[in-house]
Write an enzyme that holds these catalytic residues in place. Structure first.
Site, short mmCIF file in Angstrom:
data_model
loop_
_atom_site.label_atom_id
_atom_site.label_comp_id
_atom_site.label_asym_id
_atom_site.label_seq_id
_atom_site.Cartn_x
_atom_site.Cartn_y
_atom_site.Cartn_z
N LEU A 1 -4.68 8.62 -12.53
CA LEU A 1 -4.97 9.31 -11.27
C LEU A 1 -3.70 9.72 -10.53
O LEU A 1 -3.65 10.77 -9.89
CB LEU A 1 -5.82 8.42 -10.35
CG LEU A 1 -7.16 7.96 -10.91
CD1 LEU A 1 -7.81 6.98 -9.96
CD2 LEU A 1 -8.07 9.16 -11.14
N LYS B 1 -3.45 -0.64 -11.23
CA LYS B 1 -2.06 -0.18 -11.14
C LYS B 1 -1.28 -0.86 -12.25
O LYS B 1 -1.25 -2.10 -12.35
CB LYS B 1 -1.44 -0.52 -9.78
CG LYS B 1 0.02 -0.06 -9.67
CD LYS B 1 0.58 -0.23 -8.27
CE LYS B 1 2.01 0.28 -8.20
NZ LYS B 1 2.57 0.19 -6.85
N ASP C 1 7.66 0.40 3.68
CA ASP C 1 7.58 1.84 3.43
C ASP C 1 6.37 2.44 4.13
O ASP C 1 5.33 2.74 3.52
CB ASP C 1 7.50 2.09 1.91
CG ASP C 1 7.70 3.56 1.57
OD1 ASP C 1 8.24 4.29 2.42
OD2 ASP C 1 7.30 3.97 0.47
#
Length: 799
Positions: A34, A53, A158
């Site tokens: 994806l 992941k 982040d």
């Protein structure tokens, strides 16, 4: 869930991993890729509930970090709504050798990253229903997620729009959670967050190696504020038009140097972006504090919890625009900024979707609430009829109750409005209404309304209460001044402190108008006193006399300067005391001494310094003046320059009278060292009574007289019938003596019992006169009849 992450020496990974299994041994197949990033790739799995992941470069450190995350998950703030806000790892994924290759995470449905909702162009394409209210809600949910993570000491690091997904209900999900900074408290190991993005890294970390930097929640605060600004304005807070020399610095360099449009003249806000002033002050200050003050003092930046509080408050203040249903704005900040932007640029940042908006239950409900916030019952009622078509019955019932409550409030507001229109009594009536008002905390109370001349009811009540409190204090001062026989201007400093021109001068009929007439003189008194005080401290006597007035005595005493003033004036006037300032003739009588005095004019040299200087005398039957009596020139003028001084029983009737001249300046008596002694010659022809003696020493006879006591005949007649109360018959030598209860030369002669005084029918009385009244006073005696009870009608006066 426990496991022992193994990591073999062989690090080779297939391009499309195969044979992956969970920690419990369940085989899991990946279906399609994806997305891909620097750390790994995201895959769909055969289980529709999860994504996977897979790391490009698995490591033992990553495996240990995942183990810590699985053991210490954060609380999801929107779990009760069935929404996943934090895409936290659910399980690890192992290869055939048992080495950790990645992890499973929940599948998030129907989301788009934040860029698609805050960027106007993308918003029109991807989320046309997203209005400014939704963007505020999205910002609130982002702050909520950050708070939940910070509560568990997790640091995001982040913070960028691509790491957040938002759905069409403004519910947010944070991604890339395995890049967070995680602390393993059990093993006391810190897993750093080595990633960062331009424009979201705080200035103190720019240019540093993030692989070596320990981050804190303070660093996350910067990125959070940037995200919130993006959501509300659609641009970065450090973007704008460069006004400096040369090429504009990069975004990170502007952040590093603190060049924000809020404070730096080198960077101006873009004219295509709505100004910061469209926000309420508390939100404007929050951004300035975080980006300007927080640049040098990072701890000054607002926390996630702080932002939550402010954004919740903001949502409660947003209202729909009367012209465009899809425009939300803050009425307190002026006209709808989106309508103004449309007129200015011909671009509608939140375009109306026609029929779709008119059938949108959320927008209709918000419009209904907006009408209630301004007390517009008629428009709110019309909108409520639209809600009945596509609104939940329970919610509809709640709206009906809100309309009924607001209608009741507006009826009471009409009474408040009528009370405000009244003059002298408006404050009392308004405060009485407020005391019995049941909706003191309702938002309408704080809202400026045309009904109250664009003021809020709360403001009107506060002004009335403040005015009443100040008037009460002022009136107490005036009573105190009257009781101490001082001018109201003696309290000039207190009057100025309590006087509020804005509060007191708005109503010409108010009781404060009489006080207002004093204020110009009070201002002048204040100016004069500011000159008098240094002149006194510097011993400038002539300047003190030119500035001095009796109204300053109260303030001088309060400042501890009254005694220094007395000493200064005694020294100055001593040379003038040796001069003759009066002449006197004297006569003798058994009961006392009659003295005629006439003062000489005050020297011009002194009179020119101060108009307040008067003559006075000290009188005593003892040369050492142990019990002196003081008579001022003003009092002597009232007595026709003649005073009567009675002897007390202990005094020798032929002892001399000692007189000591003085100057009088307000309450300052400046006595001369010279003493005049008077002897007696012949009896007095007439007597004037001094009011400076107590009744106990008044006319005490030296010898009893054998002459019969005379009678006083009194006849009362009235043109109409009167019910007379018990009356006291008082006598005295002047009307002033009879009208003042404090005057000693008025005395009670007798009493008349209650009776009916019939129309044109005289009523006669005979009152015996006691021996304490001298014969030569009878032909000058004045009589008054006054009620014995003070609540009865006023006195009758006769002579």
């Amino acid at each position: 869930m426990t496991f022992d992450p193994l990591f073999p020496q062989n690090k080779n990974i297939d391009s499309f991993p195969m044979g992956l299994r969970s920690s419990e041994g369940t085989v899991l197949s990946l279906q399609r890729k994806l997305n891909s990033s620097g750390e790994g790739s995201i895959y769909a799995t055969e289980d529709p509930r999860y994504f996977a992941k897979i790391y490009h470069n698995p490591s033992l450190e990553k495996a240990k970090k995942l183990q810590t995350m699985l053991l210490t998950p954060p609380s999801d703030p929107t779990a009760s709504q069935g929404h996943i806000s934090i895409a936290w790892p659910i399980d690890i994924l192992l290869n055939k050798q048992g080495a950790v290759q990645g992890f499973l995470m929940p599948k998030i449905r129907g989301g788009m990253d934040l860029t698609h909702v805050y960027n106007p162009r993308l918003r029109r394409q991807k989320a046309p229903e997203f209005n400014w209210y939704y963007l505020h809600t999205t910002a609130l949910n982002v702050a909520w997620i950050l708070k939940a993570l910070h509560d568990k000491t997790f640091i995001v690091g982040d913070l960028k729009p691509e790491n957040f997904l938002v759905n069409n209900k403004a519910l947010v999900t944070i991604l890339d959670t395995d890049s967070f900074q995680i602390y393993d408290q059990t093993n006391q190991v810190l897993f750093l967050s080595p990633v960062g993005s331009e424009g979201f890294t705080p200035p103190e970390l720019i240019g540093k190696n993030l692989n070596l930097e320990t981050r804190s929640e303070i660093h996350d605060r910067f990125g959070l504020a940037v995200l919130i600004y993006f959501l509300l304005f659609g641009v970065h807070p450090f973007s704008g038009v460069w006004k400096g020399q040369g090429e504009p610095p990069s975004l990170d360099m502007r952040i590093f140097q603190g060049l924000s449009p809020f404070s730096s003249p080198l960077l101006e806000p873009s004219p295509l972006v709505p100004p910061l002033s469209i926000l309420p002050p508390f939100l404007k200050d929050a951004f300035k504090q975080t980006f300007d003050k927080g640049h040098l003092t990072p701890t000054a930046r607002l926390s996630a919890s702080d932002w939550m509080t402010l954004l919740k408050k903001s949502l409660s203040l947003l209202e729909t625009c009367p012209a465009h249903l899809s425009h939300f704005y803050y009425p307190s900040q002026g006209h709808c900024p989106w309508c103004l932007h449309l007129l200015k640029t011909n671009v509608d940042l939140f375009p109306t979707n026609g029929t779709q908006d008119k059938n949108n239950a959320f927008l209709i409900a918000k419009q209904f609430e907006s009408f209630l916030k301004v007390g517009d019952i008629l428009k709110a009622g019309k909108v409520l009829t639209l809600l009945k078509i596509n609104c939940d019955p329970a919610l509809l019932k709640s709206y009906e109750n809100m309309l009924e409550e607001t209608s009741s409030i507006m009826e009471t507001f009409e009474k408040f409005s009528e009370a405000l229109k009244k003059g002298r009594e408006k404050d009392r009536e308004l405060l009485t209404l407020w005391k019995n008002f049941s909706f003191k905390t309702h938002p309408l109370v704080q809202r400026p309304l045309p009904l109250f001349e664009d003021k809020s009811l709360q403001d009107c009540v506060q002004r009335s209460q403040t005015r009443q409190d100040l008037l009460k204090e002022i009136n107490l001062l005036l009573k105190e001044a009257k009781a101490s026989h001082q001018s109201p201007l003696s309290y000039f400093d207190d009057l100025l402190r309590l006087w509020n021109k804005d509060l007191f001068e708005e109503d010409e009929k108010s009781e404060s108008c009489s006080i207002a007439s004093l204020m110009p003189e009070a201002h002048e008194a204040f100016k004069t006193y500011t000159l008098l005080k240094p002149a006194l401290l510097n011993h400038k006597t002539e300047e003190v006399l030119l500035l001095w007035s009796p109204i300053f005595e109260h303030r001088l005493k309060r400042d501890g300067l009254f005694e220094p003033l007395q000493r200064l004036l005694h020294t100055f006037f001593q040379p003038f005391m040796g001069k003759t300032i009066f002449k006197a003739t004297r006569t003798h009588k058994k009961e006392g001494l009659l003295v005629h005095l006439q003062f000489q004019p005050i020297p011009v040299s002194l009179k020119s310094l101060t108009p307040h200087l008067k003559h006075g005398i000290f009188l005593s039957f003892s040369k050492d003046f142990k019990t002196p009596l003081f008579i001022s020139q003003k009092k002597l003028d009232f007595l026709g320059n003649t005073i009567f001084i009675p002897f007390s029983a202990s005094e020798d009737p032929i002892s001399p009278l000692y007189i000591r001249p003085a100057f009088v300046l307000g309450e300052i008596f400046l006595g001369s060292k010279n003493i005049v002694s008077l002897d007696y010659t012949s009896p007095p022809v007439e007597i004037f009574l001094s009011t400076s003696f107590s009744k106990s020493s008044f006319f005490k006879p030296m010898k009893k007289t054998s002459e019969p006591s005379p009678f006083l005949k009194i006849r009362i007649k009235s043109s109409h019938s009167i019910e007379l109360p018990t009356l006291l018959i008082k006598g005295g030598v002047s009307r002033v003596a009879l009208l003042c209860d404090t005057e000693p030369d008025a005395f009670v002669l007798g009493e008349i019992s209650p009776c009916l005084l019939e129309e044109n029918t005289p009523l006669d009385f005979e009152i015996p006169i006691g021996e304490e009244i001298p014969k030569n006073l009878l032909n000058k005696l004045k009589i008054s009849l006054e009620p014995k009870e003070k609540k009865a009608p006023a006195s009758f006066f006769f002579s």
